[in-house]
Each structure stands twice: as C-alpha cells, then as structure tokens.
Scaffold this active site. Sequence first.
Site, PDB file in Angstrom:
ATOM      1  N   HIS A 194      14.466   2.812   3.812  1.00 26.50           N
ATOM      2  CA  HIS A 194      14.662   4.065   3.533  1.00 26.50           C
ATOM      3  C   HIS A 194      15.306   4.923   4.681  1.00 26.50           C
ATOM      4  CE1 HIS A 194      10.887   4.065   0.916  1.00 26.50           C
ATOM      5  NE2 HIS A 194      11.788   3.850   0.171  1.00 26.50           N
ATOM      6  N   SER A 228      10.047   1.744   5.890  1.00 26.62           N
ATOM      7  CA  SER A 228      10.483   3.312   5.878  1.00 26.62           C
ATOM      8  C   SER A 228      10.581   3.611   7.512  1.00 26.62           C
ATOM      9  CB  SER A 228       9.711   4.060   4.911  1.00 26.62           C
ATOM     10  OG  SER A 228      10.298   5.447   4.874  1.00 26.62           O
ATOM     11  N   MET A 235       5.872   5.801   5.504  1.00 23.91           N
ATOM     12  CA  MET A 235       5.212   7.167   5.154  1.00 23.91           C
ATOM     13  C   MET A 235       5.082   7.083   3.713  1.00 23.91           C
ATOM     14  SD  MET A 235       5.521  10.877   6.667  1.00 23.91           S
ATOM     15  CE  MET A 235       4.972  10.124   8.358  1.00 23.91           C
ATOM     16  N   ASP A 266       5.469   4.123  -1.431  1.00 19.46           N
ATOM     17  CA  ASP A 266       6.514   3.344  -2.110  1.00 19.46           C
ATOM     18  C   ASP A 266       6.302   1.989  -1.695  1.00 19.46           C
ATOM     19  OD1 ASP A 266       8.950   2.791  -3.634  1.00 19.46           O
ATOM     20  OD2 ASP A 266      10.235   2.807  -1.674  1.00 19.46           O
TER      21      ASP A 266
END
Length: 345
Positions: free
Chosen positions: A191, A164, A281, A284
């Site tokens: 992401h 991410s 962050m 996930d």
Amino acid sequence: MIVEDSLVVRRLLAHIVSRDARLELAAAVASAEEALQELPRVRPDVISMDIRLPGMDGLEATRRIMAEQPTPIVVIADSVRDATFGISMNALRAGALSVVEKPVGIATGGHEQIADTICTQLFIMSQVAVIRQRAPAAAAPRVPASVTVLPPPLSPGMLAIAASTGGPPALAQVLGALPRDCPVPVLLVQHMGAPFMEGFASWLDGLVPMPVALAQDGELPRPGRVYVAPGDRHLLLTTAGTLRLSAERPLASQRPSATLLFRSVAEAMGARALGVLLTGMGEDGAAGMAELRRAGGYAITEAESTAVVYGMPAAAVRLGGSSASLPLPAIGPRLQQLLKRDARA
C-alpha cells in the site's frame, strides 16, 4: 511538527493542517537542526519531514529522531523519479512510517486529493507507537496459542506477499533473504501512493537479489522474479497462470488489494500457494490469507513482536489465516527452508 525548508511549501502545509479538525500544528521549522532542537520542547505526536533540507537532510534527521526521541514520521516527497525518492525510501528503513506526495498549489488540479492524503496519513501515523530499535527476534519464536502450525506444502509454486504501514523495509528484509534463483515467482502488494510505485519497485530492485519490476497485464510470471502491483490496480493471478491487472473497485478502500491477490493465488495454485502478510494497519489481506489456507496453501503472518503495526497480521490470525506467526527476521529463512524443500522434491 512540519519540517520544510521552502517557506511557500511550509505555509501551504500549515494551511492544509489547519483546515483539518483532527490535527493541530505544533511547530513549523525550516531545518533538521531546528527540528532536533525544538523536539524535546514541542514533543509532537507526528512529524511531516521533507527530505531535501539545507545542512542535515531528512534521512539523517529521521535517524537522529528515531535514536533520540522516537516519533512517528511521514516523509513528504517532491520527486518520484530521481535519487531523492531513493533517499525517501531509505528514510523508511531508518524508521519513518510512510511517504506521501508534496502538496501543489491550491489552484492546481489534484490539490484537494493530495491535501486529504497528507492529513489522513499524519492523523493515522500519529496513533502509531514507535520505539528506538526492535531487538533481534529469537531464532525459535514462541507461536501464539491462537495459531496452529501446519506442515508446509510439499511443492510451493507461487509466493504472494503483502504489506502496508512499515512495509518497505520489512519487504526488503524478507526478499533479501531469498536467493536470486528462487524457484517460484513472487507477487507483491504494498500500500503506497500510485505515483510512488515505480520508484518503490526500482528501490527494492537495488536491494534484493531477485529482479523486481512492476507487473504487466497478461504477463507470465517467471521463477526468480518479483512482480509489484502498480499504483491503483489490483494484481491477480489467473487460473491460466498469467497476471491480470484490474481496475475493479477498491476492496475495503484498497486498490491494490492484498485480499484479492491472496484469493486469486489460492484459486489458481491451491495447496501450492505460499502467502506472507506483513505489518500494516487495517485488515486488508486477512480474508484472503484465510482462503489461501483453506485451499491447502501455507500462510505466514508477521508476529506482533516485530510488526510496526500489528493490524493486518492480527486480523489474519483471528480469521484462521495463519499457518505460522513468525517475527520478521525468521520469515525469510523459513521461506528459504520451504523453497529448498521444493527444490529437493
């Protein structure tokens, strides 16, 4: 601080920021040169950076800021299909943290969603501690006490990798260490805003030895290729060995979800699954890495010493989803070892 040469867009960004109670506008400037001049005085918590600027462009400005006064930078990109987007991605390699769409007029459809994304990214990234440049990690890193290093699988059959915040340059470094004739397919979740995913795959394709492309529903993944989850779709591996793109609801606000990717690879491959979870962050991917490891697969998490944000990897470690915690420069060589072992077998 807003850095944007267009007066119209600069005013629009200032309006967007002023409406959000989490944010306060510190300065709005029209050039990179002015931003560098004002930076020591203003000392903003986060910078909104345009790429196409008169004189010094946003990429060079990012390099200068990260060298002289490291500050979280969010790139505001107005194009996802031309060379400008490649410059935006290179700004991430230079130290910027994320890329978001440039806002459109208030009367234009989609304005509110784009405005909300910009504010959320600016607020989140303002919390990230950045440093000038991380020192190269040692070849034999110390493994945290909470991580039990297990022997790797004898014959890996699939590599799933996710990231991410700070992910694009980390992914380029890991995948850049793998050979073009990599003996397994690579499934990837990053992401990023849906409009950017095609450009991201194209950018990564130009940097790493293996061909990189967006995954297609029903496709049979082939060794030596990287399949990227497209925007706003989960990427899954079926038990029949084909790829599935899913519009199922987001998991923990994420679609694509790293956890769903790792879970599907664990179910399909069992002990032949390889998983890598990089900087990001939130949490996930953590639960999915734990499931992959319980299925007998091998799970590598990025160590805190190199992660831009040690959120997702830390969560995986807490849940028992890490077979080995390694600094970023050691992950690619470790995968090479595992895959060479597979070739010898």
